[in-house]
Design an enzyme around this catalytic site. Structure first.
Site, PDB file in Angstrom:
ATOM      1  N   ASP A 337       0.838  -1.195   0.000  1.00 36.02           N
ATOM      2  CA  ASP A 337       0.000   0.000   0.000  1.00 36.02           C
ATOM      3  C   ASP A 337       0.876   1.249   0.000  1.00 36.02           C
ATOM      4  OD1 ASP A 337      -2.686   1.193   0.291  1.00 36.02           O
ATOM      5  OD2 ASP A 337      -1.893   1.907   2.201  1.00 36.02           O
ATOM      6  N   GLU A 385       0.760  -0.493  -5.209  1.00 37.54           N
ATOM      7  CA  GLU A 385      -0.384   0.431  -5.139  1.00 37.54           C
ATOM      8  C   GLU A 385       0.148   1.806  -5.535  1.00 37.54           C
ATOM      9  OE1 GLU A 385      -2.247   3.511  -4.264  1.00 37.54           O
ATOM     10  OE2 GLU A 385      -1.699   3.045  -2.192  1.00 37.54           O
ATOM     11  N   ASP A 437     -11.332   1.798  -0.794  1.00 38.63           N
ATOM     12  CA  ASP A 437     -11.420   3.241  -0.544  1.00 38.63           C
ATOM     13  C   ASP A 437     -12.427   3.931  -1.450  1.00 38.63           C
ATOM     14  OD1 ASP A 437      -9.634   3.526   1.569  1.00 38.63           O
ATOM     15  OD2 ASP A 437      -7.898   3.738   0.258  1.00 38.63           O
TER      16      ASP A 437
END
Length: 535
Positions: A337, A385, A437
């Site tokens: 991430d 990501e 998200d």
């Protein structure tokens, strides 16, 4: 099995579903690693999917956010399955019958924590009792199976001749002996609970910065509580390992998730402050965030302490290598991430109120990935990501190591020639309809301006009546080597079912799939699309 997994990993085109285990249905207030997790694997198999992507699996803090965990290595105790504990003889039928009325489609975290902590303490006390009885039997030179049988002890003997209880004892002892992060984590959590959950920076000095001799005293003082924390971690990893083996046997690879930063209130920072940019008292001098972006006009002030990358480099990134290796025992592929933070990251003063007043600081870059290749080889099972403010330097770092980036279809229709549009996507990327998200695809479409909705309808050749399936079809038909859809899109669910709203502190991470919603009809529809587009 490893040969089969290698074959799957190297298939040209793969697809799968994003769903965190907390979102699984079940009777105990939160999704867990029990029967419903195995049913979900069966659903994926029926739908001819090869990937199950989760969020980070660590123990969460007060916000219940899986990206803010008490440890980078430990597992989430709330995911432990009570039903599997009953199968192991650590809980009784009667104990599982006594439970609150949990909501079906969301997690009431406070209610779940209270209920499961009480349940797990019962299992722990029974485990200790059984271990003591086993020890007494060994001391008396009596085999455990010769003792008076009870409903707990009447387990079938294993092929080796050892009783089930003796096997559990050996597994627990081995886990404690060979898990190098466990002692610090268990002590951290035991102290934290003795301080009513207070941040470790607010503990007395002997707990906040204990010497080796003080740790010995704390070990005696909190021995039972420390052992309980070790017990929970053993249960989590025991159940997760079994679930992963089942998924792999069914041809399903697990995609895990590593948050690039760790929580300030964590065993990592408490036990290894040298890894971070802290003052002499342990307070961060600078913290992590991101500048203004798609999700927030003032940026996002995450507040995580930042790494002392010079120190990490001196150690050949030993802590990070251990972290990635540990994650790759829990999953087959790992997503990093906020990948861009490894090239450069947004550094904000620790006393700032928003992320607006920050600066870009240099990350470890090539030296980090060169060390990963030294440890893991050059064919890295890592997803980058790469959303947000991405520069040419970030893209170059990603591409030098052959890491697939992410393309989000919901971002594709706001610009005239977006890089997220399928015809602009490279092969080496992951196409998502949306992520945890994002809004659900249905919710996003319902709230989009009409000119964007019109573009979506024309691009996807649809009337928009089942827009989430149009997104899935477009995603799976893209050039991307991997296509992923959140489970909400399979169910055509709206905004009220989204997993997270970035920048909003409360009410996130509670989504659950209703019981029996993932039907064979949905599996068939997903399988047909999967086959149509060669995945």
């Amino acid at each position: 099995m490893s040969e089969q997994i290698d074959n799957i990993r190297h298939l040209r085109r793969l697809s799968g579903i994003l769903m965190h285990p907390t979102s699984l249905p079940g009777e105990y207030g939160i999704g867990d690693l029990g029967p419903e997790a195995y049913r979900f694997v069966d659903f994926l198999r029926e739908a001819d999917q090869h990937l199950w992507q989760t969020l980070p699996l660590g123990p969460t803090g007060d916000t219940n956010c899986p990206y803010q965990c008490y440890s980078s290595f430990a597992g989430q105790p709330l995911l432990i399955s009570p039903e599997l504990l009953r199968e192991d003889g650590l809980l009784t039928d009667g104990e599982l019958e006594e439970k609150p009325e949990f909501p079906e489609e969301k997690v009431d975290y406070e209610l779940v924590k209270e209920y499961k902590d009480d349940l797990f303490h019962k299992a722990f006390q029974r485990f200790r009792m059984l271990m003591a009885e086993t020890d007494e039997a060994e001391e008396a030179d009596i085999l455990p199976e010769q003792k008076e049988e009870t409903d707990i002890l009447s387990k079938q003997e294993e092929a080796s001749g050892e009783s089930h209880i003796l096997t559990l004892k050996k597994e627990f002892d081995d886990f404690c002996l060979h898990t190098d992060w466990l002692s610090d984590y268990a002590m951290f959590m035991a102290i934290k609970k003795s301080k009513d959950g207070a941040h470790w920076l607010n503990w007395e000095k002997k707990y906040r910065k204990p010497t080796k001799s003080q740790k010995t005293v704390i070990e005696r003082e909190l021995h039972e509580d420390i052992t309980y924390e070790k017990f929970l971690q053993w249960l989590f990893f025991r159940q997760w390992k079994a679930l992963k083996a089942y998924a792999n046997e069914k041809g399903i690879l697990l995609i895990g998730d590593i948050p690039i930063f760790v929580a300030g209130d964590s065993a990592d920072v408490w036990s290894q402050p040298k890894l971070f940019l802290l003052d002499k008292d342990g307070f961060p001098t600078v913290v992590a965030g991101v500048p203004p972006d798609y999700f927030s006009a003032t940026g996002q002030l995450w507040g995580n302490p930042l790494y002392d990358w010079k120190y990490h480099k001196k150690t050949e990134f030993a802590w990070w290598m251990k972290r990635i290796e540990t994650q790759l025992t829990m999953s087959d592929i790992v997503r990093i991430d906020h990948f861009r933070g490894l090239e450069s990251y947004w550094e904000v003063s620790a006393d700032a109120e928003t992320a607006l007043e920050g600066r870009w600081a240099e990350g470890p870059g090539d030296s980090f990935f060169e060390q990963i290749e030294t440890v893991l080889g050059t064919d890295l099972p890592i997803i980058a990501e790469d959303l947000g403010v991405i520069t040419d330097e970030v893209r170059a770092l990603r591409d030098r190591y052959g890491l697939p980036g992410m393309k989000i279809l919901q971002f594709a229709f706001e610009d005239s020639d977006s890089s997220y549009l399928p015809y602009n996507q490279p092969y080496n990327c992951i196409c998502y309809t949306g992520t945890h998200d994002n809004d659900t695809s249905t919710g996003w479409y319902d709230h989009a301006p009409e000119h964007i909705r019109d573009k979506v309808r024309r691009y996807m050749n649809t009337d928009g009546s089942q827009i989430s399936w149009d997104f899935i079809r477009t995603c799976f038909g893209s050039p991307a080597r991997i296509a992923i859809a959140p489970v909400q899109d399979l169910l055509c669910q709206g905004s009220e079912y989204r997993m997270n709203i970035p920048g909003v502190a409360d009410g996130n991470w509670a989504y659950r799939v209703g019981k029996d919603l993932l039907t064979s009809d949905i599996a068939t529809r997903l399988r047909d699309i999967t086959h149509l587009y060669g995945r």
